[in-house]
Design a protein around this motif. Structure first.
Motif, PDB file in Angstrom:
ATOM      1  N   TRP A   2       0.859  -1.170   0.000  1.00 16.79           N
ATOM      2  CA  TRP A   2       0.000   0.000   0.000  1.00 16.79           C
ATOM      3  C   TRP A   2       0.904   1.230   0.000  1.00 16.79           C
ATOM      4  O   TRP A   2       2.012   1.202   0.559  1.00 16.79           O
ATOM      5  CB  TRP A   2      -0.885   0.017   1.223  1.00 16.79           C
ATOM      6  N   LYS A   3       0.448   2.317  -0.606  1.00 12.17           N
ATOM      7  CA  LYS A   3       1.240   3.549  -0.664  1.00 12.17           C
ATOM      8  C   LYS A   3       0.671   4.568   0.321  1.00 12.17           C
ATOM      9  O   LYS A   3      -0.519   4.876   0.293  1.00 12.17           O
ATOM     10  CB  LYS A   3       1.235   4.131  -2.077  1.00 12.17           C
ATOM     11  N   ILE A   4       1.555   5.044   1.174  1.00  8.79           N
ATOM     12  CA  ILE A   4       1.201   6.039   2.194  1.00  8.79           C
ATOM     13  C   ILE A   4       1.935   7.330   1.860  1.00  8.79           C
ATOM     14  O   ILE A   4       3.161   7.343   1.742  1.00  8.79           O
ATOM     15  CB  ILE A   4       1.622   5.551   3.594  1.00  8.79           C
ATOM     16  N   VAL A   5       1.181   8.407   1.700  1.00 12.79           N
ATOM     17  CA  VAL A   5       1.769   9.711   1.404  1.00 12.79           C
ATOM     18  C   VAL A   5       1.553  10.617   2.611  1.00 12.79           C
ATOM     19  O   VAL A   5       0.407  10.896   2.984  1.00 12.79           O
ATOM     20  CB  VAL A   5       1.146  10.332   0.134  1.00 12.79           C
ATOM     21  N   PRO A   6       2.643  11.046   3.252  1.00 10.14           N
ATOM     22  CA  PRO A   6       2.517  11.904   4.434  1.00 10.14           C
ATOM     23  C   PRO A   6       1.792  13.212   4.110  1.00 10.14           C
ATOM     24  O   PRO A   6       1.874  13.723   2.987  1.00 10.14           O
ATOM     25  CB  PRO A   6       3.962  12.194   4.823  1.00 10.14           C
ATOM     26  N   PHE A   7       1.082  13.735   5.091  1.00  9.88           N
ATOM     27  CA  PHE A   7       0.416  15.020   4.935  1.00  9.88           C
ATOM     28  C   PHE A   7       0.918  15.980   6.000  1.00  9.88           C
ATOM     29  O   PHE A   7       1.596  15.582   6.953  1.00  9.88           O
ATOM     30  CB  PHE A   7      -1.110  14.885   4.945  1.00  9.88           C
ATOM     31  N   GLN A  63      -2.250   1.661  10.740  1.00  5.86           N
ATOM     32  CA  GLN A  63      -2.286   2.921  11.476  1.00  5.86           C
ATOM     33  C   GLN A  63      -0.901   3.268  12.029  1.00  5.86           C
ATOM     34  O   GLN A  63      -0.496   4.436  12.004  1.00  5.86           O
ATOM     35  CB  GLN A  63      -3.323   2.861  12.603  1.00  5.86           C
ATOM     36  N   ASN A  64      -0.172   2.282  12.486  1.00  3.58           N
ATOM     37  CA  ASN A  64       1.191   2.532  12.973  1.00  3.58           C
ATOM     38  C   ASN A  64       2.105   2.968  11.840  1.00  3.58           C
ATOM     39  O   ASN A  64       2.940   3.866  12.017  1.00  3.58           O
ATOM     40  CB  ASN A  64       1.753   1.288  13.660  1.00  3.58           C
ATOM     41  N   ALA A  65       1.959   2.363  10.659  1.00  2.00           N
ATOM     42  CA  ALA A  65       2.780   2.750   9.505  1.00  2.00           C
ATOM     43  C   ALA A  65       2.469   4.179   9.085  1.00  2.00           C
ATOM     44  O   ALA A  65       3.376   4.951   8.752  1.00  2.00           O
ATOM     45  CB  ALA A  65       2.545   1.781   8.340  1.00  2.00           C
ATOM     46  N   VAL A  66       1.192   4.555   9.111  1.00  2.00           N
ATOM     47  CA  VAL A  66       0.807   5.931   8.782  1.00  2.00           C
ATOM     48  C   VAL A  66       1.398   6.890   9.808  1.00  2.00           C
ATOM     49  O   VAL A  66       1.965   7.921   9.446  1.00  2.00           O
ATOM     50  CB  VAL A  66      -0.734   6.070   8.699  1.00  2.00           C
ATOM     51  N   ALA A  67       1.297   6.551  11.082  1.00  2.00           N
ATOM     52  CA  ALA A  67       1.851   7.415  12.131  1.00  2.00           C
ATOM     53  C   ALA A  67       3.349   7.620  11.936  1.00  2.00           C
ATOM     54  O   ALA A  67       3.852   8.742  12.064  1.00  2.00           O
ATOM     55  CB  ALA A  67       1.561   6.821  13.512  1.00  2.00           C
ATOM     56  N   GLN A  68       4.070   6.559  11.607  1.00  2.06           N
ATOM     57  CA  GLN A  68       5.510   6.692  11.373  1.00  2.06           C
ATOM     58  C   GLN A  68       5.789   7.548  10.145  1.00  2.06           C
ATOM     59  O   GLN A  68       6.700   8.379  10.150  1.00  2.06           O
ATOM     60  CB  GLN A  68       6.161   5.322  11.238  1.00  2.06           C
ATOM     61  N   ALA A  69       4.995   7.374   9.083  1.00  2.00           N
ATOM     62  CA  ALA A  69       5.175   8.181   7.870  1.00  2.00           C
ATOM     63  C   ALA A  69       4.927   9.658   8.151  1.00  2.00           C
ATOM     64  O   ALA A  69       5.529  10.527   7.524  1.00  2.00           O
ATOM     65  CB  ALA A  69       4.250   7.692   6.758  1.00  2.00           C
ATOM     66  N   LEU A  70       4.059   9.931   9.130  1.00  2.00           N
ATOM     67  CA  LEU A  70       3.747  11.315   9.491  1.00  2.00           C
ATOM     68  C   LEU A  70       4.751  11.910  10.468  1.00  2.00           C
ATOM     69  O   LEU A  70       4.626  13.056  10.871  1.00  2.00           O
ATOM     70  CB  LEU A  70       2.338  11.400  10.088  1.00  2.00           C
ATOM     71  N   GLY A  71       5.718  11.115  10.865  1.00  2.00           N
ATOM     72  CA  GLY A  71       6.765  11.632  11.737  1.00  2.00           C
ATOM     73  C   GLY A  71       6.600  11.296  13.196  1.00  2.00           C
ATOM     74  O   GLY A  71       7.379  11.737  14.031  1.00  2.00           O
ATOM     75  N   PHE A  72       5.567  10.531  13.530  1.00  2.00           N
ATOM     76  CA  PHE A  72       5.407  10.066  14.898  1.00  2.00           C
ATOM     77  C   PHE A  72       6.234   8.803  15.026  1.00  2.00           C
ATOM     78  O   PHE A  72       5.808   7.736  14.610  1.00  2.00           O
ATOM     79  CB  PHE A  72       3.933   9.777  15.228  1.00  2.00           C
ATOM     80  N   GLU A  73       7.420   8.929  15.570  1.00  2.00           N
ATOM     81  CA  GLU A  73       8.370   7.813  15.582  1.00  2.00           C
ATOM     82  C   GLU A  73       7.921   6.662  16.450  1.00  2.00           C
ATOM     83  O   GLU A  73       8.152   5.516  16.147  1.00  2.00           O
ATOM     84  CB  GLU A  73       9.755   8.299  16.020  1.00  2.00           C
ATOM     85  N   ASN A  74       7.308   6.952  17.568  1.00  2.00           N
ATOM     86  CA  ASN A  74       6.853   5.900  18.484  1.00  2.00           C
ATOM     87  C   ASN A  74       5.346   5.959  18.590  1.00  2.00           C
ATOM     88  O   ASN A  74       4.771   7.036  18.659  1.00  2.00           O
ATOM     89  CB  ASN A  74       7.436   6.104  19.891  1.00  2.00           C
ATOM     90  N   ASP A  75       4.715   4.801  18.634  1.00  2.00           N
ATOM     91  CA  ASP A  75       3.285   4.835  18.899  1.00  2.00           C
ATOM     92  C   ASP A  75       3.072   4.840  20.407  1.00  2.00           C
ATOM     93  O   ASP A  75       4.000   4.651  21.182  1.00  2.00           O
ATOM     94  CB  ASP A  75       2.540   3.693  18.194  1.00  2.00           C
ATOM     95  N   ILE A  76       1.861   5.039  20.822  1.00  2.00           N
ATOM     96  CA  ILE A  76       1.568   5.179  22.247  1.00  2.00           C
ATOM     97  C   ILE A  76       1.925   3.914  23.023  1.00  2.00           C
ATOM     98  O   ILE A  76       2.358   3.983  24.167  1.00  2.00           O
ATOM     99  CB  ILE A  76       0.084   5.583  22.466  1.00  2.00           C
TER     100      ILE A  76
END
Length: 145
Positions: free
Chosen positions: A41-46, A123-136
């Motif tokens: 799947w392709k994830i494009v950061p926003f 959701q974790n992959a999207v969070a990482q792509a958005l710059g959130f290095e660690n999930d909760i």
């Protein structure tokens, strides 16, 4: 010394900023290409500006029985909205894809297509792509140790 400060500052100009790259992620082994390999799947950061819009869309003010007002944030719907906004392949807004699952929205589609663990991984992959290095969960585990 003044010259080096000016040079360093220029790295912050819009034209000098390195754009966030799209990320490809195999969400599930259940969706395979002709070669038998899982399709990525392709994830494009926003931007943070788009993120603020999504946060506002999923935040409501509710009136309590005693008349006070409280702010309520729907983190589950926000997480799905982030996925829908960031995933560009497959096209979650494609009517034929939605019809094949019997749904009428991208949000419902992603929830129907994926198993709970797959959706969590996406959701974790999207969070990482958005710059959130660690999930909760990582933050909680670190705090416990």
């Amino acid at each position: 010394m003044a010259e080096s400060k000016k040079e360093d500052f220029s790295a912050f100009m819009a034209g000098a900023a390195i754009q966030a790259e799209p990320v490809e992620f195999a969400v599930s082994k259940r969706f395979k290409g002709k070669d038998g390999e899982p399709i990525k799947w392709k994830i494009v950061p926003f931007s943070a500006e788009v993120n603020d819009e999504l946060i506002r869309e999923h935040t409501k003010k509710v009136r309590l029985p005693n008349g006070d007002r409280k702010t309520s944030f729907d983190s589950a719907r926000y997480g799905i909205a982030c996925v829908v906004r960031a995933v560009t392949y497959p096209n979650l807004n494609d009517a034929a894809l939605q019809d094949s699952y019997g749904v009428v929205s991208a949000e419902d589609l992603v929830k129907k297509m994926l198993l709970p663990g797959e959706l969590d991984d996406l959701q974790n992959a999207v969070a990482q792509a958005l710059g959130f290095e660690n999930d909760i969960a990582d933050d909680i585990q670190t705090a416990k140790n």
